[in-house]
Design a protein around this motif. Structure first.
Motif, PDB file in Angstrom:
ATOM      1  N   GLN A 185       0.834  -1.197   0.000  1.00  0.00           N
ATOM      2  CA  GLN A 185       0.000   0.000   0.000  1.00  0.00           C
ATOM      3  C   GLN A 185       0.874   1.254   0.000  1.00  0.00           C
ATOM      4  N   HIS A 186       0.796   1.974  -1.078  1.00  0.00           N
ATOM      5  CA  HIS A 186       1.572   3.227  -1.229  1.00  0.00           C
ATOM      6  C   HIS A 186       3.050   3.025  -0.893  1.00  0.00           C
ATOM      7  N   ILE A 187       3.639   1.999  -1.447  1.00  0.00           N
ATOM      8  CA  ILE A 187       5.046   1.686  -1.155  1.00  0.00           C
ATOM      9  C   ILE A 187       5.959   2.610  -1.971  1.00  0.00           C
ATOM     10  N   ASN A 188       6.891   3.244  -1.264  1.00  0.00           N
ATOM     11  CA  ASN A 188       7.885   4.109  -1.912  1.00  0.00           C
ATOM     12  C   ASN A 188       9.262   3.701  -1.443  1.00  0.00           C
ATOM     13  N   LYS A 189      10.233   3.859  -2.312  1.00  0.00           N
ATOM     14  CA  LYS A 189      11.611   3.638  -1.883  1.00  0.00           C
ATOM     15  C   LYS A 189      12.481   4.786  -2.349  1.00  0.00           C
ATOM     16  N   ILE A 190      13.113   5.449  -1.367  1.00  0.00           N
ATOM     17  CA  ILE A 190      14.107   6.466  -1.698  1.00  0.00           C
ATOM     18  C   ILE A 190      15.420   5.991  -1.089  1.00  0.00           C
ATOM     19  N   TYR A 191      16.434   5.818  -1.925  1.00  0.00           N
ATOM     20  CA  TYR A 191      17.736   5.388  -1.415  1.00  0.00           C
ATOM     21  C   TYR A 191      18.412   6.557  -0.699  1.00  0.00           C
ATOM     22  N   PRO A 192      19.412   6.256   0.143  1.00  0.00           N
ATOM     23  CA  PRO A 192      20.057   7.343   0.913  1.00  0.00           C
ATOM     24  C   PRO A 192      20.579   8.476   0.025  1.00  0.00           C
ATOM     25  N   ASN A 193      20.940   8.169  -1.216  1.00  0.00           N
ATOM     26  CA  ASN A 193      21.413   9.253  -2.099  1.00  0.00           C
ATOM     27  C   ASN A 193      20.248  10.044  -2.704  1.00  0.00           C
ATOM     28  N   ARG A 194      19.034   9.800  -2.159  1.00  0.00           N
ATOM     29  CA  ARG A 194      17.802  10.498  -2.573  1.00  0.00           C
ATOM     30  C   ARG A 194      17.287  10.068  -3.944  1.00  0.00           C
ATOM     31  N   VAL A 195      17.840   9.014  -4.500  1.00  0.00           N
ATOM     32  CA  VAL A 195      17.276   8.468  -5.745  1.00  0.00           C
ATOM     33  C   VAL A 195      15.993   7.746  -5.375  1.00  0.00           C
ATOM     34  N   GLN A 196      14.896   8.172  -5.971  1.00  0.00           N
ATOM     35  CA  GLN A 196      13.640   7.470  -5.702  1.00  0.00           C
ATOM     36  C   GLN A 196      13.485   6.363  -6.727  1.00  0.00           C
ATOM     37  N   ALA A 197      13.537   5.130  -6.244  1.00  0.00           N
ATOM     38  CA  ALA A 197      13.513   3.970  -7.141  1.00  0.00           C
ATOM     39  C   ALA A 197      12.099   3.459  -7.355  1.00  0.00           C
ATOM     40  N   VAL A 198      11.213   3.688  -6.363  1.00  0.00           N
ATOM     41  CA  VAL A 198       9.832   3.200  -6.476  1.00  0.00           C
ATOM     42  C   VAL A 198       8.884   4.286  -5.990  1.00  0.00           C
ATOM     43  N   PHE A 199       7.848   4.541  -6.794  1.00  0.00           N
ATOM     44  CA  PHE A 199       6.875   5.591  -6.479  1.00  0.00           C
ATOM     45  C   PHE A 199       5.494   4.969  -6.256  1.00  0.00           C
ATOM     46  N   ASP A 200       4.951   5.155  -5.096  1.00  0.00           N
ATOM     47  CA  ASP A 200       3.551   4.834  -4.797  1.00  0.00           C
ATOM     48  C   ASP A 200       3.078   3.527  -5.457  1.00  0.00           C
ATOM     49  N   PHE A 201       3.674   2.444  -5.028  1.00  0.00           N
ATOM     50  CA  PHE A 201       3.357   1.126  -5.592  1.00  0.00           C
ATOM     51  C   PHE A 201       2.198   0.519  -4.799  1.00  0.00           C
ATOM     52  N   ASN A 202       1.116   0.194  -5.478  1.00  0.00           N
ATOM     53  CA  ASN A 202      -0.055  -0.394  -4.824  1.00  0.00           C
ATOM     54  C   ASN A 202      -0.427  -1.705  -5.499  1.00  0.00           C
ATOM     55  N   LEU A 203      -0.537  -2.758  -4.687  1.00  0.00           N
ATOM     56  CA  LEU A 203      -0.900  -4.059  -5.272  1.00  0.00           C
ATOM     57  C   LEU A 203      -1.424  -4.976  -4.177  1.00  0.00           C
ATOM     58  N   ASP A 204      -2.555  -5.624  -4.460  1.00  0.00           N
ATOM     59  CA  ASP A 204      -3.066  -6.668  -3.571  1.00  0.00           C
ATOM     60  C   ASP A 204      -2.905  -8.004  -4.264  1.00  0.00           C
ATOM     61  N   ILE A 205      -2.279  -8.944  -3.580  1.00  0.00           N
ATOM     62  CA  ILE A 205      -2.014 -10.255  -4.188  1.00  0.00           C
ATOM     63  C   ILE A 205      -2.804 -11.318  -3.436  1.00  0.00           C
TER      64      ILE A 205
END
Ligand code: ADP
Length: 481
Positions: free
Chosen positions: A59-79
């Motif tokens: 739910q609304h998964i985001n990943k920002i690496y320490p160097n501030r590179v955002q690798a994943v934006f607002d990922f939503n999925l129900d499995i």
């Protein structure tokens, strides 16, 4: 086109502009990162209730690496349990990062993860009931196949008989029983990958996470292992998330596909839906081989003119969908502008509060806002003008030789098009034809005996075309199952 040489002043001005834009982008990245970290901290204090009826929920998964590179934006999925989900997209689009967050190998910057009824953000990898298979099989070279598979269980101090039982059962399923005494160097690549799968199977995990497990194998073995993994999934029923950059693996293995690009989910759906109704030109051209033909056209409110070659009729329903689409795009872009303005203002306020400076960022210099304003002006033209540019998408198999088109109910007029290349693939041709200067590919039967320079009388299957906005690339046609 020859590259224009810039004068010294022009170059300097361009550098200054880029520097300015970089500065604004860095400001935004910093605010987004800090806000996300704070919001996440507060969110973690609240009680988390797992959604019912879902096995894994992102739910609304985001990943920002320490160097501030955002690798994943607002990922939503129900499995759901037993699903076979494939994350597909080009290298660097955030597939592995997302998978590693599910495995617990990478911290989640923002958002909630639930696995099997439990809030999982802070669970240790070993407590997640997941088993991971990587691209590099990473077998211990000095250990036999048996020991490679048994090692993880031995580390958990499982009884010897239980370990023996699990290893033999997994070896049986994977048909590697006869190799149990061998060392990895005496195995082929395919056999090594089976051992790696075996190591995951013996864990009896409810979830398999696979990161490009077949990329190291040659093409033939990949096809074979592909079907073996699907069979394995049918047999064991473990919920599987599989990462690949190979669209054929995605199409053939998945119950549902998640297409990603540049950290954003582009579309989630069954292979059939993704193929027949791509959300945008990225999905349309990434999935399917040869890729969907994308042809420039002009949209008039009752027809589309494809470079004078053929006209496609636009009915009332399509026109309504067209107008609604552009109204929504304007709304979306306007909202995004407001969001960015707020972000920039926040940055300035914080700086001021800290007494660092009183500089006010001009949002109209923000490159994203500049682009969004241009987009809005384009959308308004599309909504209000008599005509506008558009992209018409058609798959090679939906461009049909006139004589084979009898069963197609909804056809375009006949287009006599000259063949520039005819690639024979045994049972069919990929016929490259000249469509008003653009190379368009049609799949036609091998019996036609094509030759370069010859004219082919082709028609479009009009039940199958897609229509995309020229700027956003988004699909304008409403989805019909
Ligand atoms: P994919 O699996 O789709 O190839 P990844 O999830 O590996 O993509 O990477 C997504 C983005 O995150 C890329 O831009 C990559 O360079 C960046 N990235 C990955 N790992 C790190 C890291 N440890 N630190 C900073 N950036 C990273």
């Amino acid at each position: 086109m020859a590259k224009q040489k810039l004068s010294r002043e022009e170059r300097k001005a361009l550098e200054r502009q880029t520097e300015k834009e970089e500065k604004i982008l860095a400001k935004k990245r910093e605010v987004v990162y800090r806000e996300m970290v704070t919001a996440q901290k507060n969110s973690l204090k609240k009680e988390k209730v797992a959604p019912s009826d879902v096995f894994i929920s992102l739910q609304h998964i985001n990943k920002i690496y320490p160097n501030r590179v955002q690798a994943v934006f607002d990922f939503n999925l129900d499995i759901k349990e037993r699903e076979f989900i494939v994350f597909v997209g080009p290298s660097g689009c955030g597939k592995s990062t997302t998978l590693r967050m599910i495995a617990g190998l990478e911290e989640i910057t923002g958002g909630d993860l639930y696995i099997d009824g439990e809030f999982a953000n802070e669970l240790e990898p070993k407590d997640r009931d997941t088993a991971m298979v990587f691209q590099s099989y990473a077998l211990y070279p000095h250990m036999t196949v048996y020991d490679n598979m048994a090692f993880g269980l031995q580390m958990r101090h499982l009884p010897k008989e239980e370990i023996d039982d699990r290893v033999h059962r997994a070896a049986d399923i994977l048909q590697i029983s006869e190799f149990l005494d061998r060392k990895p160097k005496a195995l082929s690549g395919g056999q090594c990958q089976r051992v790696a799968l075996g190591r995951a199977i013996v864990r009896n995990a409810n979830v398999f996470l696979m990161d490009e497990p077949l990329s190291n194998l040659d093409a033939k073995l990949r096809v074979q292992m592909r079907s073996e993994i699907v069979k394995l999934h049918n047999e064991l029923g473990a919920t599987t998330i599989y990462v690949t950059h190979d669209q054929i693996e995605a199409m053939t293995m998945a119950t549902r596909i998640v297409v990603m690009s540049k950290g954003y989910v582009q579309q989630i759906g069954s292979p059939k839906i993704i193929y027949n109704h791509p959300a945008n030109t990225f999905v349309a051209t990434f999935i399917g081989s040869p890729a969907m033909n994308i042809i420039d056209g002009t949209f008039y409110r009752d027809h589309i003119d494809l470079n004078g070659v053929v006209n496609i009729k636009i009915d009332k329903e399509m026109l309504k969908a067209h107008d609604e689409f552009y109204k929504k795009e304007i709304e979306k872009a306007s909202l995004r502008i407001e969001e960015i303005i707020a972000t920039l203002a926040k940055f300035d306020e914080e700086k001021k509060a800290k007494g660092k400076n009183n500089e006010v960022t001009n949002p109209e210099e923000d490159p994203e806002i500049i682009k969004l304003r241009e987009d809005i002006s384009h959308y308004e033209k599309c909504l209000n003008n008599e005509s506008h540019e558009i992209l018409f998408g058609i798959r090679p198999e939906d461009i049909v030789d006139q004589n084979s088109a009898v069963l197609i109910k909804n056809r375009s007029d006949v287009m006599p098009l000259e063949i520039s290349i005819a690639e024979l693939l045994g049972n069919e041709y990929y016929a490259h034809v000249d469509f008003a200067g653009k190379d368009v590919i049609a799949k036609v039967p091998a019996e036609l005996n094509l030759e370069k320079g010859q004219k082919l009388n082709l028609v479009f299957n009009l039940d199958k075309y897609s229509l995309f906005d020229k700027v956003s690339g988004n699909n304008i046609k409403p989805f019909k199952d």
